[in-house]
Design an enzyme around this catalytic site. Structure first.
Site: not given
Ligand code: ADP
Length: 305
Positions: A16-19, A21-22, A24, A39, A154
Site C-alpha cells: 500500500l505504501g512505503k515510509g 523504515f516501513a 505497508v 505496517k 506531522d
Molecule cells: P512512515 O511512518 O514510515 O512514513 P506511514 O505510516 O506514513 O509510514 O505509511 C507510509 C504509506 O503507507 C502512507 O503514506 C500510506 O500511503 C500507506 N499507508 C499507511 N498506513 C495505511 C493504512 N492504514 N491504510 C492504507 N494505507 C496506508
C-alpha cells in the site's frame, strides 16, 4: 484489549505504501477475514538510524523489546504507546502490534483509498467546498487529540488517509507527543518536513498545540492551490519564507478561507486560534451548495460521531 497474534495470523497481499523504515501491506486476518493494513517496520534499519534530528518522546512504558534501545526505538515505543491510547472516527485505529526478529508489525485499520497526497496529485486542486469537507474531519480528529493532550506534529497530505467510504483519517504518530495538559509549552529540536514546518520549530523556540494549527493552514492552502504556500526549490529557501511569513493567497479565495488561513499562519504561535476556535470558524459553516463550486466529490459528508 490486544490479541496475542503473530504474522501467521495474517495473509499479506499488495503493497500500500512505503515510509522511512516501513513498508505497508494490505492483509487479511485469517480468523475472521477482516481486511487491515500491516505496517512492517524494519528493526535493523531502525536500530542503525541516526536519530539526532528527531525530537524527544518523554518517558513511555516500553511496549517493545529494549535489548538495543536506540533513540529511534524509543521513538517507535512512543508512537505505539500514544497511538494505542486514541480512538476516534477520524484517526486510523491501531488494532494490534507485535514483533519478531526482523520486524515490528503494526496492524492498522485499512484505508483503502490511500493518502490525500495521491488524491490531490490526481485532482491537481480542490474546490473550497471539498476542502471544507476534508479539513472539517481533520479538525475533528485534532480536536480529539488536543483534548487528550496529544500534539500530532506531522499533519500533512501523506499522513491523511481515506477510508473505503472516503472518510478522512489521521495517521502516523511517529512524531506525536503527549504532554501534561497543565504544561502547554514543549521545547524541542526540529521535526516535520520543511514545507509544513512552523516558524517556532524552524527557529527552535518553544511550541505546542499551535504547531498542528499551523500545519492545518498549510494543508488548506495546499488543497486549494495544489502547492504548499512556502514552497521553494531548497530547504533553506522554504525555511527562510516560513520564518519571515512570506506567502501570498490568490484573490479568488473566499473571505472566509483567507481569514482562516491568515489566522493559522501567524508566526507568533500565541496569536493563532486554538483548535476549538478553528472548528467554530465561519469557513466550516459556509454553505457552498449555492455557489458556483461543484460538489461532485466522493467524500463522506461530515457529521457528529
Ligand atoms: P512512515 O511512518 O514510515 O512514513 P506511514 O505510516 O506514513 O509510514 O505509511 C507510509 C504509506 O503507507 C502512507 O503514506 C500510506 O500511503 C500507506 N499507508 C499507511 N498506513 C495505511 C493504512 N492504514 N491504510 C492504507 N494505507 C496506508
Amino acid at each position: 484489549m490486544l490479541l496475542d497474534e503473530t504474522l501467521d495470523h495474517y495473509e499479506l497481499s499488495c503493497e500500500l505504501g512505503k515510509g522511512g523504515f516501513a513498508t505497508v501491506y494490505e492483509a487479511r486476518r485469517k480468523a475472521d477475514g477482516l481486511l487491515v493494513a500491516c505496517k512492517m517496520i524494519d528493526r535493523k534499519k531502525l536500530e542503525q538510524a541516526n536519530a539526532h534530528h528527531y525530537p524527544s518522546y518523554g518517558n513511555h512504558r516500553h511496549v517493545l523489546p529494549s535489548s538495543r534501545s536506540t533513540a529511534m526505538f524509543e521513538r517507535l515505543n512512543a508512537e505505539i504507546t500514544i497511538h494505542h491510547q486514541v480512538k476516534h472516527r477520524n484517526i486510523v485505529e491501531l488494532l494490534n502490534y507485535f514483533y519478531d526478529d526482523k520486524y515490528v508489525y503494526l496492524i492498522l485499520e485499512l484505508c483503502s483509498h490511500g493518502d490525500l497526497e495521491r488524491y490531490l496529485k490526481e485532482k491537481k486542486t480542490l474546490s473550497e467546498s471539498e476542502t471544507q469537507t476534508i479539513v472539517k474531519q481533520v479538525v475533528d480528529g485534532l480536536l480529539y487529540l488536543h483534548n487528550h493532550g496529544i500534539i500530532h506534529r506531522d499533519i500533512k497530505l501523506s499522513n491523511l488517509l481515506l477510508s473505503e467510504t472516503f472518510e478522512v483519517k489521521i495517521a502516523d504518530f511517529g512524531l506525536a507527543k503527549k504532554i501534561p495538559l497543565t504544561r502547554e509549552q514543549t521545547n524541542e529540536t526540529i521535526c516535520g518536513t520543511p514545507n509544513y514546518i512552523s516558524p517556532e520549530i524552524a527557529s527552535r523556540t518553544p511550541h505546542s498545540f499551535a504547531t498542528d494549527v499551523w500545519s492545518l493552514g498549510i494543508l488548506i492552502v495546499t488543497l486549494l492551490t495544489g502547492h504548499p504556500p512556502f514552497d521553494t526549490d531548497t530547504v533553506h529557501g522554504t525555511l527562510n519564507k516560513v520564518t519571515h511569513e512570506i506567502y501570498e493567497l490568490p484573490t479568488t479565495f473566499s473571505e472566509e478561507a483567507q481569514d482562516l488561513i491568515n489566522s493559522t499562519l501567524k508566526k507568533n504561535a500565541e496569536l493563532r486560534p486554538n483548535i476549538i476556535e478553528i472548528r467554530d470558524h465561519p469557513f466550516f459553516s459556509k454553505d457552498f451548495s449555492r455557489s458556483s463550486q461543484s460538489n461532485n466529490f466522493k467524500f463522506a459528508s461530515w457529521g457528529p460521531a
